[in-house]
Write an enzyme that holds these catalytic residues in place. Structure first.
Site, mmCIF file in Angstrom:
data_model
loop_
_atom_site.group_PDB
_atom_site.id
_atom_site.type_symbol
_atom_site.label_atom_id
_atom_site.label_comp_id
_atom_site.label_asym_id
_atom_site.label_seq_id
_atom_site.Cartn_x
_atom_site.Cartn_y
_atom_site.Cartn_z
ATOM 1 N N GLU A 46 -1.326 -2.605 43.731
ATOM 2 C CA GLU A 46 -0.820 -3.950 43.026
ATOM 3 C C GLU A 46 0.152 -3.471 41.952
ATOM 4 O OE1 GLU A 46 -1.862 -7.879 40.314
ATOM 5 O OE2 GLU A 46 -3.378 -6.541 40.940
ATOM 6 N N ASP A 111 -7.287 2.695 27.079
ATOM 7 C CA ASP A 111 -6.170 2.111 26.158
ATOM 8 C C ASP A 111 -6.787 2.318 24.742
ATOM 9 O OD1 ASP A 111 -4.277 0.671 24.976
ATOM 10 O OD2 ASP A 111 -5.062 -1.209 26.069
ATOM 11 N N ASP A 113 -5.540 1.310 20.972
ATOM 12 C CA ASP A 113 -4.560 0.460 20.018
ATOM 13 C C ASP A 113 -4.713 0.737 18.770
ATOM 14 O OD1 ASP A 113 -2.988 -1.786 19.321
ATOM 15 O OD2 ASP A 113 -3.086 -2.422 21.156
#
Length: 418
Positions: A46, A111, A113
């Site tokens: 995807e 991830d 951040d």
């Protein structure tokens, strides 16, 4: 053109040039195809695109590199996200019987951040970063890269700058791609040390004995802590920041420190033992990686693609070379404005491109059009600041290809033995 000259209003004009002449489609396909590891592996992946005016399009999928290339050059996405490999082609998910369309595999991803560190950095907040707080990303990469390689045995880790305020890690080993949700959760929890939300003051509590993974992580933190926390953040320089540090010291330790001046009979020994790790806990709270564990746990979670453009900063989301980690400067990462402008500058090799254009027509016709276009594109990004980051990506892909070849040889040798 320096990075500061990027104007987001120009993005619609720059993206077509970027996707037509600079985006490294060949390497990108080589990565996500994994050597044709199994039938429909790339086709069942995807992609999602964020288009102009925040139009979000999910469940995109493509049969070939050429098909992906044509679609991206047609819609010029502002942002590209990569998702899982599904049981069926994502662009046909509406035609599949309910319940049978399932996410099967995906890289193990992380991830990190900078906004998650706002309670322990004084130089910036929210989406802003500077050289003083970027050290937190360096520490995070050092800790997680070591743990994923040494504690879990993964080899193929692609670290990518997000383009603005953080970093992503794609663990691409076959074993990582096949992990279940439960296994991904276990890895993410193993690597998580900062516990509790904003209301929780003390977020790190160490038990005796300290786990070997935490000891290894402390070695990294202790290396960077004096410069990062004591100098760059000056956590002991103002009453407000000193109070934040003292709030992390156990009350019995504070009391012990107070009475030590008046008493020297050793009566506080038991208390000191109980809070023996408070200094290490403070260092970890200020510097340990803060993971978005939900990104890592889900197989079907989307993550921003390498070589996507950050619409706010214009910076390209580029692979990072860990050999140069301590000198990595997010502000030196090229913007789309810069690399598009660099295409217009005459450079070494320009004559070669002209000679290509001046070839006789009959020679040109004999050459494969796709190969010629691909060679021209390779020359294009090599003339820009993007070149060294594509080189890092190539080196990473070569490493994966070498491992695959080694695995095939080992399997072949085993079959011969039996």
């Amino acid at each position: 053109m320096p990075s500061s000259d990027y104007d987001s209003a120009c993005l619609p004009d720059l993206l077509p040039l970027y996707y037509r002449r600079l985006f490294p489609f060949s390497q990108y396909y080589r990565w996500l195809n994994y050597g044709g590891v199994q039938k429909n592996y790339f086709q069942n992946r995807e992609f999602s695109f964020t288009l102009k005016d925040d139009i979000y399009v999910r469940y995109q999928s493509f049969s070939t590199q050429n098909e992906l290339e044509k679609e991206m050059q047609k819609v010029n996405p502002y942002k590209i996200d990569i998702g899982a490999i599904y049981s069926h082609r994502p662009n046909q998910h509406n035609t599949v019987k309910s319940g049978t369309f399932q996410a099967l595999e995906k890289e193990l991803v992380f991830d990190i951040d900078m906004t998650d560190y706002d309670d322990v950095r004084s130089c910036c907040s929210a989406a802003d970063i500077c050289s003083k707080c970027w050290t937190l990303m360096t520490i995070a990469i050092r800790i997680l890269d070591r743990a994923l390689r040494d504690d879990f045995g993964f080899q193929h880790l692609l670290w990518v700058y997000s383009g603005r305020r953080g970093v992503h890690c794609w663990v691409c080993d076959e074993a990582a791609r096949k992990l279940s949700v439960a296994a991904r959760s276990a890895v993410a929890e193993y690597l998580s040390l900062i516990k509790g939300g904003e209301e929780m003051v003390k977020k790190v509590v160490l038990m005796d004995p300290i786990h070997p993974f935490i000891r290894e992580s402390l070695n990294v933190v202790e290396h960077y802590f004096p410069r990062y926390a004591l100098q760059d953040q000056d956590i002991l320089g103002r009453k407000e920041s000193v109070d934040k540090v003292l709030a992390l010291v156990p009350e019995d330790i504070l009391f012990t420190m107070h009475v030590e001046k008046m008493c020297s009979d050793g009566g506080h020994e038991g208390t000191a033992k109980k809070g023996q790790y408070f200094e290490k806990e403070i260092m970890l709270q200020y510097c340990y990686p803060r993971l978005d564990v939900n990104v890592s746990k889900g197989v079907n979670h989307l993550l921003k693609s390498p070589f996507s453009v950050h619409p706010k900063t214009g910076r390209i989301s580029v692979p990072m070379d860990l050999k140069e980690l301590d000198t990595f400067d997010p502000f030196a990462v090229p913007t789309i404005s810069l690399i598009c402008e660099e295409l217009d500058r005459p450079r070494t090799g320009e004559e070669e491109e002209k000679s290509e254009e001046e070839k006789p027509e009959d020679v040109k016709e004999k050459e494969n059009e796709k190969d010629t276009a691909e060679r021209r594109k390779i020359r294009d990004f090599k003339r820009t600041s993007l070149a060294k980051y594509v080189k890092y990506f190539d080196q990473f892909l070569d490493g994966m290809a070498g491992s695959r070849k080694g695995d095939l040889l080992r399997k072949s040798d085993l079959q011969k033995e039996f």
